[in-house]
Design a protein around this motif. Structure first.
Motif, short mmCIF file in Angstrom:
data_model
loop_
_atom_site.label_atom_id
_atom_site.label_comp_id
_atom_site.label_asym_id
_atom_site.label_seq_id
_atom_site.Cartn_x
_atom_site.Cartn_y
_atom_site.Cartn_z
N GLY A 145 0.82 -1.20 0.00
CA GLY A 145 0.00 0.00 0.00
C GLY A 145 0.86 1.26 0.00
N ARG A 146 1.93 1.24 0.77
CA ARG A 146 2.82 2.40 0.83
C ARG A 146 3.66 2.54 -0.44
NH1 ARG A 146 5.49 4.77 6.02
NH2 ARG A 146 5.52 6.37 4.41
N PHE A 184 9.77 0.00 -10.34
CA PHE A 184 11.05 -0.67 -10.21
C PHE A 184 11.52 -1.14 -11.59
CE2 PHE A 184 9.18 -0.89 -6.06
CZ PHE A 184 10.24 -0.85 -5.17
N HIS A 185 12.80 -1.46 -11.69
CA HIS A 185 13.36 -1.94 -12.95
C HIS A 185 13.38 -3.47 -12.91
CE1 HIS A 185 15.30 -1.26 -16.73
NE2 HIS A 185 16.46 -1.79 -16.39
N PHE A 186 12.79 -4.09 -13.91
CA PHE A 186 12.70 -5.55 -13.98
C PHE A 186 13.37 -6.06 -15.25
CE2 PHE A 186 9.03 -4.10 -11.55
CZ PHE A 186 9.03 -4.95 -10.46
N CYS A 187 13.73 -7.33 -15.22
CA CYS A 187 14.24 -7.98 -16.43
C CYS A 187 13.63 -9.37 -16.54
CB CYS A 187 15.76 -8.06 -16.41
SG CYS A 187 16.43 -9.21 -15.19
N LYS A 188 13.61 -9.88 -17.75
CA LYS A 188 13.12 -11.24 -18.00
C LYS A 188 14.25 -12.08 -18.59
CE LYS A 188 8.16 -10.33 -18.53
NZ LYS A 188 6.97 -10.56 -19.38
N VAL A 199 5.22 -3.00 -8.54
CA VAL A 199 5.17 -4.39 -8.10
C VAL A 199 3.75 -4.92 -8.02
CG1 VAL A 199 7.38 -4.42 -6.88
CG2 VAL A 199 5.34 -3.62 -5.70
N GLU A 200 2.78 -4.02 -7.80
CA GLU A 200 1.40 -4.49 -7.71
C GLU A 200 0.87 -4.95 -9.06
OE1 GLU A 200 0.99 0.13 -7.50
OE2 GLU A 200 2.41 -1.41 -6.85
N ASN A 201 1.57 -4.63 -10.14
CA ASN A 201 1.13 -5.05 -11.48
C ASN A 201 1.76 -6.37 -11.93
OD1 ASN A 201 -0.45 -2.74 -11.73
ND2 ASN A 201 1.18 -1.57 -12.71
N PRO A 244 2.36 -10.25 -12.46
CA PRO A 244 1.36 -11.32 -12.59
C PRO A 244 1.58 -12.47 -11.61
CG PRO A 244 2.99 -11.52 -14.31
CD PRO A 244 3.33 -10.27 -13.55
N PHE A 245 2.28 -12.22 -10.51
CA PHE A 245 2.50 -13.24 -9.48
C PHE A 245 2.62 -12.54 -8.14
CE2 PHE A 245 6.54 -12.29 -11.61
CZ PHE A 245 7.30 -11.81 -10.55
N GLU A 246 2.55 -13.33 -7.07
CA GLU A 246 2.59 -12.76 -5.72
C GLU A 246 3.97 -12.20 -5.38
OE1 GLU A 246 1.28 -15.72 -3.00
OE2 GLU A 246 -0.84 -15.44 -3.47
N LEU A 247 3.98 -11.19 -4.53
CA LEU A 247 5.22 -10.53 -4.14
C LEU A 247 6.23 -11.52 -3.56
CD1 LEU A 247 6.69 -7.80 -3.76
CD2 LEU A 247 5.63 -7.67 -1.50
N GLU A 248 5.75 -12.54 -2.85
CA GLU A 248 6.64 -13.51 -2.20
C GLU A 248 7.53 -14.25 -3.20
OE1 GLU A 248 3.45 -13.07 -1.68
OE2 GLU A 248 2.78 -13.77 0.29
N LYS A 249 7.10 -14.32 -4.45
CA LYS A 249 7.85 -15.08 -5.46
C LYS A 249 8.89 -14.23 -6.18
CE LYS A 249 4.07 -18.34 -6.33
NZ LYS A 249 3.17 -18.92 -7.35
N LEU A 250 8.94 -12.95 -5.86
CA LEU A 250 9.87 -12.05 -6.54
C LEU A 250 11.30 -12.26 -6.05
CD1 LEU A 250 10.21 -9.68 -8.52
CD2 LEU A 250 9.83 -8.14 -6.59
N ARG A 251 12.22 -12.36 -7.00
CA ARG A 251 13.63 -12.49 -6.67
C ARG A 251 14.43 -11.38 -7.34
NH1 ARG A 251 14.81 -19.05 -7.04
NH2 ARG A 251 13.56 -19.62 -5.22
N CYS A 252 15.61 -11.13 -6.78
CA CYS A 252 16.43 -10.02 -7.26
C CYS A 252 17.65 -10.55 -8.00
CB CYS A 252 16.87 -9.16 -6.08
SG CYS A 252 17.77 -7.67 -6.54
N VAL A 253 18.04 -9.86 -9.06
CA VAL A 253 19.27 -10.18 -9.79
C VAL A 253 20.45 -10.06 -8.82
CG1 VAL A 253 20.87 -9.37 -11.57
CG2 VAL A 253 18.41 -9.48 -12.05
N GLU A 254 21.32 -11.06 -8.82
CA GLU A 254 22.47 -11.03 -7.91
C GLU A 254 23.55 -10.07 -8.40
OE1 GLU A 254 24.01 -14.95 -7.21
OE2 GLU A 254 22.93 -15.04 -5.31
N GLY A 255 23.93 -10.21 -9.66
CA GLY A 255 25.00 -9.36 -10.18
C GLY A 255 25.02 -9.35 -11.69
#
Length: 228
Positions: free
Chosen positions: A115-116, A122-126, A177-179, A181-192
């Motif tokens: 909500g906040r 954010f910047h995302f990649c596939k 992030v609210e857009n 197509p999956f739950e926030l819990e499944k989001l992972r971050c690029v390591e490097g």
């Protein structure tokens, strides 16, 4: 026997650890530290429930354990932590560490945090893990300059069988992030991100992780410092 008992007293050993962890959670801005330390204090407190003396803010170990595992307490403490991150302009850090903290956040905290964050992009990649795979996987990245064609290291698998893979970025986009197509819990971050350079010793073309301070040539084995 009396001397041995004085030197090795488990309750006395755990009490400073509990107090230190609880104090640390009040000031840290690192999500991993915050969630880990509260769990650590709870785990230590359960081992010394028989200790009747007050050890922290008027509470005995048994009361601390009960307090930390109360749902209302968890929601209150986690919400205060989220607010502290926003006040310090570190609100993005939970997103980047979601893989580590997702199971320790309450549903109420996740909803409050989202909500906040509403409207913040954010910047995302596939990426793909197999060139023949039709499915692409989405990762968030701290690097706003990450582009199509970059080589990155990412985590995959689960906590029991984690893997780090080197993959190529196939698509990049900015979104909230609210857009996703999956739950926030499944989001992972690029390591490097890897960058192609020449080895300063043998001149071979190699890939190095720009997030590290040192690199090593896979051909001659030479180690060297990476200067930004």
């Amino acid at each position: 026997m009396g001397i041995f008992k004085k030197k090795y007293d488990p309750p006395e050993q755990y009490i400073p650890q509990i107090v230190e962890s609880l104090e640390l959670t009040k000031k840290t801005l690192n999500p991993r530290t915050f969630f880990y330390r509260y769990q650590f204090a709870s785990d230590r407190a359960v081992h010394i429930m028989e200790v009747k003396k007050v050890i922290y803010e008027g509470k005995t170990p048994a009361q601390i354990y009960k307090w930390l595992n109360n749902k209302n307490t968890k929601n209150m403490l986690q919400r205060e932590f989220v607010d502290r991150l926003f006040e310090a302009h570190r609100e993005n850090s939970i997103i980047y560490q979601m893989e580590d903290v997702r199971y320790r956040m309450t549903r109420e905290t996740k909803d409050y945090y989202l909500g906040r964050l509403a409207g913040r992009k954010f910047h995302f990649c596939k990426v793909k893990f197999d060139v023949n795979d039709k499915k692409m996987y989405t990762y968030v990245t701290k690097d706003k300059n990450l582009a199509i064609g970059d080589m990155v290291t990412v985590n995959t698998g689960n906590k029991m069988y984690p893997e780090t893979k080197l993959v190529q970025v196939l698509e990049v986009f900015d979104d909230c992030v609210e857009n996703l197509p999956f739950e926030l819990e499944k989001l992972r971050c690029v390591e490097g991100k890897l960058k192609g350079i020449e080895c300063p010793h043998c001149g071979a073309s190699i890939q190095v992780d720009v997030g590290q301070k040192t690199g090593q040539c896979e051909y001659c084995g030479a180690e060297f410092y990476l200067l930004k």
